[in-house]
Design an enzyme around this catalytic site. Structure first.
Site, PDB file in Angstrom:
ATOM      1  N   GLU A  24      -2.612  -0.211  -8.798  1.00 37.96           N
ATOM      2  CA  GLU A  24      -4.087  -0.076  -8.519  1.00 37.96           C
ATOM      3  C   GLU A  24      -4.393   1.270  -8.018  1.00 37.96           C
ATOM      4  O   GLU A  24      -3.705   1.612  -7.114  1.00 37.96           O
ATOM      5  CB  GLU A  24      -4.242  -1.453  -7.459  1.00 37.96           C
ATOM      6  CG  GLU A  24      -5.773  -1.585  -7.319  1.00 37.96           C
ATOM      7  CD  GLU A  24      -6.080  -2.544  -6.198  1.00 37.96           C
ATOM      8  OE1 GLU A  24      -7.190  -2.554  -5.791  1.00 37.96           O
ATOM      9  OE2 GLU A  24      -5.160  -3.445  -5.874  1.00 37.96           O
ATOM     10  N   ASP A  35      -0.673  -0.691  -4.471  1.00 37.84           N
ATOM     11  CA  ASP A  35      -2.068  -0.169  -4.730  1.00 37.84           C
ATOM     12  C   ASP A  35      -1.795   1.033  -3.898  1.00 37.84           C
ATOM     13  O   ASP A  35      -1.591   1.315  -2.405  1.00 37.84           O
ATOM     14  CB  ASP A  35      -2.896  -1.164  -3.741  1.00 37.84           C
ATOM     15  CG  ASP A  35      -4.321  -0.544  -3.722  1.00 37.84           C
ATOM     16  OD1 ASP A  35      -4.824   0.317  -4.255  1.00 37.84           O
ATOM     17  OD2 ASP A  35      -5.198  -1.155  -2.905  1.00 37.84           O
ATOM     18  N   ASP A  83      -9.901   0.194  -8.553  1.00 38.99           N
ATOM     19  CA  ASP A  83     -10.773  -0.323  -7.698  1.00 38.99           C
ATOM     20  C   ASP A  83     -12.035   0.493  -7.071  1.00 38.99           C
ATOM     21  O   ASP A  83     -13.259   0.232  -7.399  1.00 38.99           O
ATOM     22  CB  ASP A  83      -9.813  -0.857  -6.392  1.00 38.99           C
ATOM     23  CG  ASP A  83     -10.680  -1.370  -5.299  1.00 38.99           C
ATOM     24  OD1 ASP A  83     -11.860  -1.809  -5.332  1.00 38.99           O
ATOM     25  OD2 ASP A  83      -9.961  -1.435  -4.141  1.00 38.99           O
ATOM     26  N   LYS A  94       0.768  -1.252   0.011  1.00 41.97           N
ATOM     27  CA  LYS A  94      -0.035   0.025   0.074  1.00 41.97           C
ATOM     28  C   LYS A  94       1.032   1.177   0.128  1.00 41.97           C
ATOM     29  O   LYS A  94       1.694   1.482   0.789  1.00 41.97           O
ATOM     30  CB  LYS A  94      -0.926  -0.048   1.465  1.00 41.97           C
ATOM     31  CG  LYS A  94      -1.910  -1.174   1.303  1.00 41.97           C
ATOM     32  CD  LYS A  94      -2.943  -1.044   0.254  1.00 41.97           C
ATOM     33  CE  LYS A  94      -4.048  -2.014   0.631  1.00 41.97           C
ATOM     34  NZ  LYS A  94      -5.391  -1.490  -0.188  1.00 41.97           N
ATOM     35  N   LYS A  97     -14.656  -6.556  -6.051  1.00 41.01           N
ATOM     36  CA  LYS A  97     -14.999  -6.985  -4.468  1.00 41.01           C
ATOM     37  C   LYS A  97     -16.465  -7.360  -4.260  1.00 41.01           C
ATOM     38  O   LYS A  97     -17.463  -6.465  -4.865  1.00 41.01           O
ATOM     39  CB  LYS A  97     -14.597  -5.802  -3.532  1.00 41.01           C
ATOM     40  CG  LYS A  97     -13.084  -5.680  -3.554  1.00 41.01           C
ATOM     41  CD  LYS A  97     -12.788  -4.549  -2.796  1.00 41.01           C
ATOM     42  CE  LYS A  97     -11.097  -4.449  -2.785  1.00 41.01           C
ATOM     43  NZ  LYS A  97     -10.722  -3.180  -1.978  1.00 41.01           N
TER      44      LYS A  97
END
Length: 350
Positions: free
Chosen positions: A214, A188, A239, A159, A261
């Site tokens: 991402e 991400d 996302d 992250k 998701k």
């Protein structure tokens, strides 16, 4: 069919920090539907993206409101149930839980796992990434060591998008890579970069063997994706910018893949639509999670043979997961051979 709701709280072994904040505990909702002596299970997990928020309380209230709506239906009537829940604007996490439960019920009825009902091949499932949140370089290295000692890790998702800027991102990423030089890496940013920073970081990361980046830009700033895609040497996945299949056509020219998701999509039914829509546009797909237990992640694993990448690791970071389900083998999250979703309550699991 009858609907029942139970609330449960899960605690993370290690708190997770992303560009939007830190979480160490979440309260999720266990949903069960029953008919003809068979019970199907689903899970609704709270999440927030920008101004869009689905809290535990909102989920619980919505489930109480839809209970009488579901009563006349059978779990066989997934299409009608989906339309009924959309008509009353049920939150996507609520629809996801009910949809999971209906799939679980059907699998239990016919004594087959859901992945087998769909005719999928578990041998095609790729290793899941495990996540390292934003932290100091030393703490990020320690977290990487924790993962390596805890489970069979093949891929790290790091992250980035630190509030301290891209210099902090670079230092942290290099520290993690130093700890695990032979692993694959995804990045991400959770919408934590500006367009100039995203351009700079994708160029920098490309030299380090990253598979993709991402959600580099915040949700709502999708207009910058065209320029970023034109200048990025790395594939771009979204996302937070992509909830359902209807979002894919307007994104398709500016990204290389999408993160599906269950809580965003509204369940396995819509997730399957998203897979087919994305593939029709030539996009890759991955499956991700929020602070989901083994229940929701095992549900997502039923579709895992269709994914190019997986990030189904949230249950691995829980110290009090009330469920058991998918197995971890060679870094892969594999649905088991039990009927339905193959999930059991930990207290009664064998």
């Amino acid at each position: 069919m009858q609907l029942q709701v139970k609330i449960f709280t899960v605690n993370k072994r290690f708190p997770l920090t992303i560009s939007r904040g830190t979480t160490s505990q979440t309260t999720n909702v266990w949903v069960s539907i029953s008919q003809d002596g068979i019970e199907g299970w689903g899970e609704a997990s709270p999440f927030g993206v920008g101004n869009h928020s689905q809290s535990t309380e909102k989920i619980k209230e919505a489930l109480q409101e839809i209970a009488p709506i579901l009563q006349p239906f059978s779990p066989f009537q997934r299409q009608q149930v989906e339309q009924a829940l959309i008509a009353v604007q049920a939150p996507s996490a609520v629809r996801a839980a009910v949809d999971m439960a209906m799939h679980d019920w059907l699998g239990k009825l016919v004594c087959l796992p859901v992945w087998q009902l769909w005719g999928l091949d578990r041998h095609l499932i790729v290793p899941t990434s495990v996540t390292i949140g934003i932290n100091s370089p030393a703490a990020a290295k320690a977290r990487a060591r924790d993962w390596l000692e805890f489970t069979d890790v093949r891929v790290f998702k790091v992250k980035l998008g630190s509030p301290d800027g891209i210099d902090a991102d670079r230092k942290m990423f290099l520290a993690v890579r130093e700890e695990a030089p032979n692993l694959e890496f995804f990045v991400d940013a959770n919408g934590g970069w500006s367009l100039p920073d995203a351009i700079a970081m994708t160029s920098w990361l490309a030299d380090l063997g990253i598979k993709y980046v991402e959600q580099p830009l915040p949700r709502g700033q999708e207009q910058g994706l065209a320029e970023l895609k034109a200048r990025s040497p790395l594939p771009i996945f979204v996302d937070e910018s992509c909830f359902t299949s209807t979002d894919i056509p307007q994104l398709a020219n500016y990204v290389d893949g999408i993160n599906i998701k269950l809580m965003k999509s509204g369940g396995l039914t819509e997730a399957m639509r998203m897979v087919h829509t994305a593939k029709a546009y030539g996009l890759q797909v991955m499956f991700g999670c929020y602070s989901d237990s083994s229940l929701a992640n095992t549900a997502a694993a039923q579709l895992a043979p269709l994914a190019d990448y997986l990030d189904l690791d949230s249950h691995l970071n829980l110290i009090n997961d009330p469920f058991t389900g998918a197995l971890i083998k060679e870094g892969r999250v594999l649905p088991n051979d039990l009927p339905g979703l193959g999930v059991q309550h930990s207290a009664s699991a064998t």
